[in-house]
Design an enzyme around this catalytic site. Sequence first.
Site, PDB file in Angstrom:
ATOM      1  N   GLU A 138       2.581   6.534  -2.691  1.00 55.20           N
ATOM      2  CA  GLU A 138       1.652   6.260  -1.747  1.00 55.20           C
ATOM      3  C   GLU A 138       1.191   4.771  -1.364  1.00 55.20           C
ATOM      4  OE1 GLU A 138      -0.735  10.424  -2.297  1.00 55.20           O
ATOM      5  OE2 GLU A 138      -1.657   8.364  -2.881  1.00 55.20           O
ATOM      6  N   HIS A 171      -3.641  13.872   3.427  1.00 56.71           N
ATOM      7  CA  HIS A 171      -3.968  14.693   2.457  1.00 56.71           C
ATOM      8  C   HIS A 171      -4.291  16.090   2.871  1.00 56.71           C
ATOM      9  CE1 HIS A 171      -3.778  10.751   0.222  1.00 56.71           C
ATOM     10  NE2 HIS A 171      -3.925  11.571  -0.806  1.00 56.71           N
TER      11      HIS A 171
END
Length: 216
Positions: A138, A171
């Site tokens: 990420e 997310h």
Amino acid sequence: MELINHNSCFSSVLACVFLTICYVGSLYVWRSKESRDHPSTIKKRCFSVFVMMLLAPIFTQYFLSDPSDIYEKMGLRETALFKALLLPLLLTATLFLGPLTMQFFSGGWWIYLEPMFWISCWQDLVWVRNHIMAPLSEEWVFRACMMPILLQCLSPMTAVFVGPILFGIAHFHHMLEQIKGGCEVKTALIISSFQFTYTTIFGAYSSYLFVISSPR
């Protein structure tokens, strides 16, 4: 005629949106009925994000108006290396000063000196995913590869907030998995909204560290 205007902020933001979609989409290229915590699912998804980590710099290079010194722009540099390592470490340690102090006085920090603790961690695929692969991939994709694209047309402070919004939105895919696992839609939405909020805030903090530790 050039189809993509590399100097356009719209193109830069759109490129980051596409990179976000590719990152999340890579998690779902595998057809499986197993949960996200199943060993086979974790292994496949770790492989997917590893491939994304390899492809993302190529993507970044294409969308940079000036791809020279690309790795330096992505944070891989010798210039101001000490600053880039020390400043984020001190700020993050300050942020977690409360829990760190509690662990110190309770003696809980001794567990980190035990070899068996780390051996058991590395044998736990969920731990490896949560503490190694997810953060590493990420930060590499959403910070190192995405921020240079945004910084070429946005002010540093604007880029600090635009990129993390995409990071937070990424997310929301957990919501689908929660519903699939039997969670009510309303509950899944609340959980995902909360996750969006704190990942966006953390993303802004991480992006801020990326900007202030840059030699420019």
